[in-house]
Write an enzyme that holds these catalytic residues in place. Sequence first.
Site, PDB file in Angstrom:
ATOM      1  N   GLY A 156      -0.517   3.611   5.725  1.00  0.00           N
ATOM      2  CA  GLY A 156      -0.624   4.243   7.096  1.00  0.00           C
ATOM      3  C   GLY A 156      -1.041   5.817   7.148  1.00  0.00           C
ATOM      4  O   GLY A 156      -0.937   6.430   8.149  1.00  0.00           O
ATOM      5  N   SER A 173     -10.915  -9.121   6.751  1.00  0.00           N
ATOM      6  CA  SER A 173     -11.944  -8.403   6.634  1.00  0.00           C
ATOM      7  C   SER A 173     -12.986  -9.519   7.252  1.00  0.00           C
ATOM      8  O   SER A 173     -12.781 -10.659   7.242  1.00  0.00           O
ATOM      9  CB  SER A 173     -12.444  -8.002   5.384  1.00  0.00           C
ATOM     10  OG  SER A 173     -13.955  -7.781   5.073  1.00  0.00           O
ATOM     11  N   LYS A 200      -9.718 -11.334   0.181  1.00  0.00           N
ATOM     12  CA  LYS A 200      -9.625 -11.575   1.881  1.00  0.00           C
ATOM     13  C   LYS A 200      -9.671 -12.956   2.397  1.00  0.00           C
ATOM     14  O   LYS A 200      -8.863 -13.214   3.419  1.00  0.00           O
ATOM     15  CB  LYS A 200     -10.687 -10.850   2.539  1.00  0.00           C
ATOM     16  CG  LYS A 200     -10.639  -9.192   2.173  1.00  0.00           C
ATOM     17  CD  LYS A 200      -9.330  -8.670   2.753  1.00  0.00           C
ATOM     18  CE  LYS A 200      -9.251  -7.224   2.458  1.00  0.00           C
ATOM     19  NZ  LYS A 200      -7.993  -6.716   3.068  1.00  0.00           N
ATOM     20  N   GLY A 246      -7.382   6.698   7.357  1.00  0.00           N
ATOM     21  CA  GLY A 246      -8.460   5.395   8.016  1.00  0.00           C
ATOM     22  C   GLY A 246      -7.689   4.708   8.969  1.00  0.00           C
ATOM     23  O   GLY A 246      -7.242   5.088   9.947  1.00  0.00           O
ATOM     24  N   ILE A 247      -7.893   3.275   8.798  1.00  0.00           N
ATOM     25  CA  ILE A 247      -7.426   2.510   9.836  1.00  0.00           C
ATOM     26  C   ILE A 247      -5.890   2.500   9.844  1.00  0.00           C
ATOM     27  O   ILE A 247      -5.426   2.390  11.314  1.00  0.00           O
ATOM     28  CB  ILE A 247      -7.950   1.086   9.535  1.00  0.00           C
ATOM     29  CG1 ILE A 247      -9.532   1.018   9.769  1.00  0.00           C
ATOM     30  CG2 ILE A 247      -7.238   0.006  10.518  1.00  0.00           C
ATOM     31  CD1 ILE A 247     -10.013  -0.324   8.905  1.00  0.00           C
ATOM     32  N   GLY A 248      -5.573   2.684   8.961  1.00  0.00           N
ATOM     33  CA  GLY A 248      -3.700   2.809   8.984  1.00  0.00           C
ATOM     34  C   GLY A 248      -3.257   3.860   9.684  1.00  0.00           C
ATOM     35  O   GLY A 248      -2.398   3.802  10.590  1.00  0.00           O
ATOM     36  N   THR A 266     -14.854   4.641   6.630  1.00  0.00           N
ATOM     37  CA  THR A 266     -13.684   5.247   6.199  1.00  0.00           C
ATOM     38  C   THR A 266     -13.690   5.636   4.731  1.00  0.00           C
ATOM     39  O   THR A 266     -14.780   5.237   3.873  1.00  0.00           O
ATOM     40  CB  THR A 266     -12.394   4.414   6.419  1.00  0.00           C
ATOM     41  OG1 THR A 266     -12.499   3.174   5.552  1.00  0.00           O
ATOM     42  CG2 THR A 266     -12.358   3.866   7.698  1.00  0.00           C
ATOM     43  N   ALA A 301      -2.564  -1.978   3.628  1.00  0.00           N
ATOM     44  CA  ALA A 301      -2.990  -1.406   2.532  1.00  0.00           C
ATOM     45  C   ALA A 301      -4.072  -2.266   1.892  1.00  0.00           C
ATOM     46  O   ALA A 301      -3.617  -3.526   1.674  1.00  0.00           O
ATOM     47  CB  ALA A 301      -1.848  -1.281   1.531  1.00  0.00           C
ATOM     48  N   GLY A 302      -5.109  -1.858   1.154  1.00  0.00           N
ATOM     49  CA  GLY A 302      -5.980  -2.457   0.420  1.00  0.00           C
ATOM     50  C   GLY A 302      -6.957  -1.586  -0.252  1.00  0.00           C
ATOM     51  O   GLY A 302      -7.156  -0.504   0.173  1.00  0.00           O
ATOM     52  N   ASP A 357       2.740   4.371   1.742  1.00  0.00           N
ATOM     53  CA  ASP A 357       1.279   4.810   1.241  1.00  0.00           C
ATOM     54  C   ASP A 357       1.541   5.397   0.049  1.00  0.00           C
ATOM     55  O   ASP A 357       2.429   6.323  -0.124  1.00  0.00           O
ATOM     56  CB  ASP A 357       0.924   5.810   2.182  1.00  0.00           C
ATOM     57  CG  ASP A 357      -1.023   5.442   2.268  1.00  0.00           C
ATOM     58  OD1 ASP A 357      -1.354   5.920   1.160  1.00  0.00           O
ATOM     59  OD2 ASP A 357      -1.488   5.040   3.129  1.00  0.00           O
ATOM     60  N   TYR A 414     -12.881  -8.771  -4.168  1.00  0.00           N
ATOM     61  CA  TYR A 414     -12.638  -8.392  -2.437  1.00  0.00           C
ATOM     62  C   TYR A 414     -12.595  -9.458  -1.508  1.00  0.00           C
ATOM     63  O   TYR A 414     -11.865  -9.686  -0.726  1.00  0.00           O
ATOM     64  CB  TYR A 414     -13.512  -6.987  -2.309  1.00  0.00           C
ATOM     65  CG  TYR A 414     -13.312  -6.662  -0.802  1.00  0.00           C
ATOM     66  CD1 TYR A 414     -12.447  -5.780  -0.367  1.00  0.00           C
ATOM     67  CD2 TYR A 414     -14.107  -7.189   0.287  1.00  0.00           C
ATOM     68  CE1 TYR A 414     -11.969  -5.437   0.888  1.00  0.00           C
ATOM     69  CE2 TYR A 414     -13.885  -6.590   1.740  1.00  0.00           C
ATOM     70  CZ  TYR A 414     -12.973  -5.956   1.903  1.00  0.00           C
ATOM     71  OH  TYR A 414     -12.768  -5.281   3.031  1.00  0.00           O
TER      72      TYR A 414
END
Length: 269
Positions: A26, A144, A161, A29-31, A192, A91-92, A49, A157
Amino acid sequence: MSTTSILQASSPTPRLSGKVALVTGGASGIGESIVHLFHTHGAKICIVDVQDNLGKQVCESLDDEANEDVSRAVDFTVDRFGTLDIIVNNAGISGSPCADIRNAELSEFDKVFSINVKGVFHGMKHAARIMIPKKKGSIVSLCSVASVIGGIGPHAYTGSKYAVLGLTKNVAAELGKHGIRVNCVSPYGVATALSMAHLPEDERTEDALAGFRDFTGRVANLEGVELTTQDVANAVLFLASDDARYISGDNLMVDGGFTSANHSLKVFR
């Protein structure tokens, strides 16, 4: 004489008022967008994080605290706020690019799966031990477009996903009897730090981000609209909130129709 009524827009009703949420990854970026949006909508939030400094900066802006381990973070959240209503497994990592499977490193594959799949599984597991006795809760994982189509990213990756999507459906099947909803969100390419992670630190420039935006824009299905972290956060907010009270086991595509369209035959382009 006619009368004209004027309706003025009011502030939106907070959609997570009184809810307690834990967001992994978090700090940026997106988080980070998810954290700020959840906070705007009335949620109490804890952040997990590995980026200590960034995590603390975000937490300080929200009068919150950070914690690093998922299991301990769940316990910390419950100790601090008394419950856990929502967990967002955000998280990724993308992993290093590799265009030839013969050159792929197993250690790299293991690293991506450890973070992207095991991390999500741990989040689901530890959230469930709090949510099952309460008979309610919402688990949302970041997936994703690579969860439903090949050729989008490295093997590790893409495999991770697909695994997150499989976990989402399977855990939704188990936890449905406890009133717990389990969903995931699959965005198209978002500019990001994660999208630049394959580049050396000194090459992650604004020009590189601009190049990424240009490329994703050119191959997108929905033209004239750039996907942002806020768009993804809005989708997560929907699934986390009671607005999605009967949605579970779903993979919400935030891709402008990218995975639904194939323009290689140029029927419409």
